[in-house]
Design an enzyme around this catalytic site. Structure first.
Site, short mmCIF file in Angstrom:
data_model
loop_
_atom_site.label_atom_id
_atom_site.label_comp_id
_atom_site.label_asym_id
_atom_site.label_seq_id
_atom_site.Cartn_x
_atom_site.Cartn_y
_atom_site.Cartn_z
N CYS A 8 0.93 -1.38 0.18
CA CYS A 8 -0.13 -0.19 0.16
C CYS A 8 1.14 1.35 -0.19
O CYS A 8 1.73 1.22 0.27
CB CYS A 8 -1.41 0.28 1.56
N ASN A 11 2.17 1.26 4.63
CA ASN A 11 2.62 0.09 4.89
C ASN A 11 2.47 -0.02 6.59
O ASN A 11 3.56 -0.18 7.26
CB ASN A 11 4.46 -0.05 4.10
N CYS A 13 -1.28 1.15 7.40
CA CYS A 13 -2.16 0.53 6.68
C CYS A 13 -3.21 -1.09 6.91
O CYS A 13 -3.39 -1.62 7.69
CB CYS A 13 -3.34 2.25 7.18
N ARG A 14 -3.01 -0.89 5.10
CA ARG A 14 -3.35 -1.68 4.89
C ARG A 14 -2.80 -2.18 4.66
O ARG A 14 -2.64 -3.83 4.61
CB ARG A 14 -4.24 -1.16 3.42
N SER A 15 -1.58 -2.25 3.88
CA SER A 15 -0.92 -3.95 3.74
C SER A 15 -0.55 -4.21 5.50
O SER A 15 -0.94 -5.89 4.60
CB SER A 15 0.17 -3.13 2.74
N ASP A 123 -8.65 3.85 1.78
CA ASP A 123 -7.22 4.03 2.56
C ASP A 123 -7.99 5.07 3.98
O ASP A 123 -8.20 5.73 4.00
CB ASP A 123 -6.76 4.95 2.46
#
Ligand code: 4NP
Length: 155
Positions: A8, A11, A13-15, A123
């Site tokens: 993401c 690196n 939050c999402r990934s 996001d």
């Protein structure tokens, strides 16, 4: 070994959420000796940082380990190392392709293209909605495992 990299923008939050959740799923299915999981950022903003507190709270809420999660940036060597390079949204995909010099390679996939959902993982750094991210990542992880099973004839 089959290697999966989630990518993401930051690196944090999402990934890393996807990394922890997919590793958890792989362990639950007894495939931890077969599939390795990592995550990385397209940006250099959070190298060495722990995940965002919203991601850590969501993982804790669902009893998923956040051990070992630390921000790093995508590297040219990642293209050879990983079998699946999974971007969270379309801009991640564009950046991954540019950074790896791979305009259209099948191992570079947008996560939710594997599902019936909307196609970008929003996001939560901007939306603040870590539950929405968790729900989408959960479905994405299940779909990714199915694809890996099919691609590699895993039982
Ligand atoms: P992520 O979210 O790409 O899901 O980790 C973001 C994290 C940090 C920033 C932007 C997005 N930032 O601007 O620092």
């Amino acid at each position: 070994m089959i290697r999966v990299l989630f990518v993401c923008l930051g690196n944090i939050c999402r990934s890393p959420m996807a990394e922890a959740m997919f590793r958890n799923l792989v362990q639950k299915k007894g495939l931890n000796g077969r599939i390795e999981v990592d995550s990385a950022a397209t940006s250099s903003w959070h190298i060495g940082s722990p995940p965002h507190k919203g991601t850590l709270a969501k993982l804790k809420e669902y009893n998923i380990s956040s051990e070992g999660l630390s921000g790093r940036q995508l590297d040219a060597a990642d293209f050879e190392k990983f079998d699946y390079i999974i971007g969270m949204d379309e801009s991640n995909i564009t950046n991954i392709r540019d950074m790896l010099g791979q305009p259209d390679h099948p191992k570079i996939l947008r996560f939710l293209d594997l599902t019936e959902h909307q196609k970008d993982v929003p996001d939560p750094y901007y939306t603040g909605d870590f539950q929405e991210t968790y729900d989408l990542v959960l479905d994405g992880c299940a779909a990714l495992l199915e694809k890996i099973r099919a691609d590699h004839a895993l039982g």
